[in-house]
Design a protein around this motif. Structure first.
Motif, PDB file in Angstrom:
ATOM      1  N   CYS A   1      -0.051   4.264   1.099  1.00  0.00           N
ATOM      2  CA  CYS A   1      -0.562   5.316   1.990  1.00  0.00           C
ATOM      3  C   CYS A   1       0.558   5.833   2.890  1.00  0.00           C
ATOM      4  CB  CYS A   1      -1.750   4.812   2.812  1.00  0.00           C
ATOM      5  SG  CYS A   1      -1.284   3.881   4.272  1.00  0.00           S
TER       6      CYS A   1
ATOM      7  N   CYS B   1       0.843  -1.197   0.000  1.00  0.00           N
ATOM      8  CA  CYS B   1       0.000   0.000   0.000  1.00  0.00           C
ATOM      9  C   CYS B   1       0.879   1.248   0.000  1.00  0.00           C
ATOM     10  CB  CYS B   1      -0.896  -0.043   1.236  1.00  0.00           C
ATOM     11  SG  CYS B   1      -1.848   1.445   1.509  1.00  0.00           S
TER      12      CYS B   1
ATOM     13  N   CYS C   1       1.812   3.017   5.478  1.00  0.00           N
ATOM     14  CA  CYS C   1       2.363   1.790   4.871  1.00  0.00           C
ATOM     15  C   CYS C   1       3.628   2.103   4.078  1.00  0.00           C
ATOM     16  CB  CYS C   1       1.335   1.119   3.973  1.00  0.00           C
ATOM     17  SG  CYS C   1      -0.143   0.576   4.851  1.00  0.00           S
TER      18      CYS C   1
ATOM     19  N   TYR D   1      -2.841   0.321  14.030  1.00  0.00           N
ATOM     20  CA  TYR D   1      -1.611  -0.374  13.661  1.00  0.00           C
ATOM     21  C   TYR D   1      -0.957  -0.864  14.946  1.00  0.00           C
ATOM     22  CZ  TYR D   1      -2.425   1.521   9.076  1.00  0.00           C
ATOM     23  OH  TYR D   1      -3.001   1.795   7.862  1.00  0.00           O
TER      24      TYR D   1
END
Ligand code: ZN
Ligand code: ZN
Ligand code: ZN
Length: 307
Positions: A42, A40, A45, A83
């Motif tokens: 983002c 990912c 990430c 997370y």
């Protein structure tokens, strides 16, 4: 006709753990060839170099050591996902949350993305050999504003150098690095290492001297040391993002415990401040000349944590 096997039996059990061994789990997932892992882009990430298997059912993950409730959790933006990482070694294990929040009174299992970086080696899963599906997390609202570095410029003079700034995700730790431009022309090594700790954290390393790097919020870093005294992988205690590799000169007695090539590396790197360039702003890691380093095969062999 052979009857279709229930999908349950086609899953394989993989053992995963953080690096320090405080958290060890078994996870049922498909064979590596049909795992459909994703990468990912983002804001978080991309800083962690995450490789996710999503979704994994919570019933398919069993912790055999460590209580997952004691992992450090970090959520941001709309806080849809948290997370989770080990507070001691900083290794990310999973992300848990809801793409669509449950309605009032609705009972629904949370969705889990499992970090394939935490899966122990020797089980037929090598993320370097997998086709990772790109996931465009960067396009999801809200837009992430990188925290601004406000500290002094690094003192080093670098001919043709450029000043880069960056941060962990939450902004508790911010950095400035003066270096040759980090683009296609960069000739210094940029390493993607699969050793027991780098493979779990996912940094891309460059190796500037200490005078080329300034850190704001040093006190917000967790420091994880193993093998080499005084050396540490540093990560933000709040969001878990890996920042730099702390090095120092060792005494002859400390050095004598290592093999010659490791000794040479330690001596050569003692004046450096290797930094994870995934945390720097304005870099396209895809256009860099990154070398993959098989650090995992270098002695001393890492004993994967067992309960
Ligand atoms: Zn740990
Ligand atoms: Zn993401
Ligand atoms: Zn942070």
């Amino acid at each position: 006709m052979a009857s279709e096997q229930p999908s349950e039996t086609r899953l394989k059990t993989y053992r995963g753990s953080c690096h320090c061994g405080a958290y060890i789990f078994d996870a049922k997932m498909p064979e590596a060839s049909s795992l459909n892992a994703s990468e990912c882009n983002c804001s978080i990430c991309s800083r962690m170099g995450s490789v996710w298997k999503f979704p994994v059912r919570s019933a398919d993950i069993a912790f055999v050591k460590g209580d997952p409730a004691t992992l450090t959790g970090y959520a941001f933006g709309n806080k849809a996902f948290t997370y989770k990482f080990c507070p001691k070694c900083g290794v990310s294990l999973m992300t848990i949350g809801y793409s669509q929040p449950p309605k009032e009174g609705e009972e629904r299992e949370p969705e889990i993305a499992l970090s394939l970086r935490a899966i122990q080696k020797g089980q037929g899963l090598d993320i370097w050999k997998m086709d990772l599906a790109p996931m465009d997390g960067a396009s999801f609202a809200p837009v992430y504003e990188p925290p601004a570095y406000t500290g002094p410029e690094p003192k080093a003079e670098v001919e043709g150098g450029k000043l880069y700034t960056g941060s962990c995700h939450c902004g508790a730790v911010r950095v400035a690095v003066k270096t040759k431009p980090l683009d296609k022309t960069y000739e210094g090594p940029i390493y993607d290492c699969n050793c027991s700790i780098c493979g779990r954290h996912g940094p891309l390393w460059i190796y500037p001297n200490k005078e080329q790097v300034e850190i704001q919020g040093e006190e917000n870093l967790g420091k994880y040391t193993f093998l080499t005294p005084g050396w540490a992988k540093t990560f933000c205690k709040t969001c878990g993002v890996l920042v730099y590799n702390q090095t120092q000169a060792l005494t002859d007695e400390q050095l004598s415990k290592f093999s010659e090539d490791v000794r040479n590396f330690i001596v050569g790197a003692a004046h450096m401040k290797p930094i994870n360039i995934r945390i720097l702003n304005g870099i396209n890691t895809k256009e860099l000349n990154v070398s993959r380093i098989d650090g995992y095969s270098r002695p001393p062999a890492f004993a994967e944590p067992q309960p």
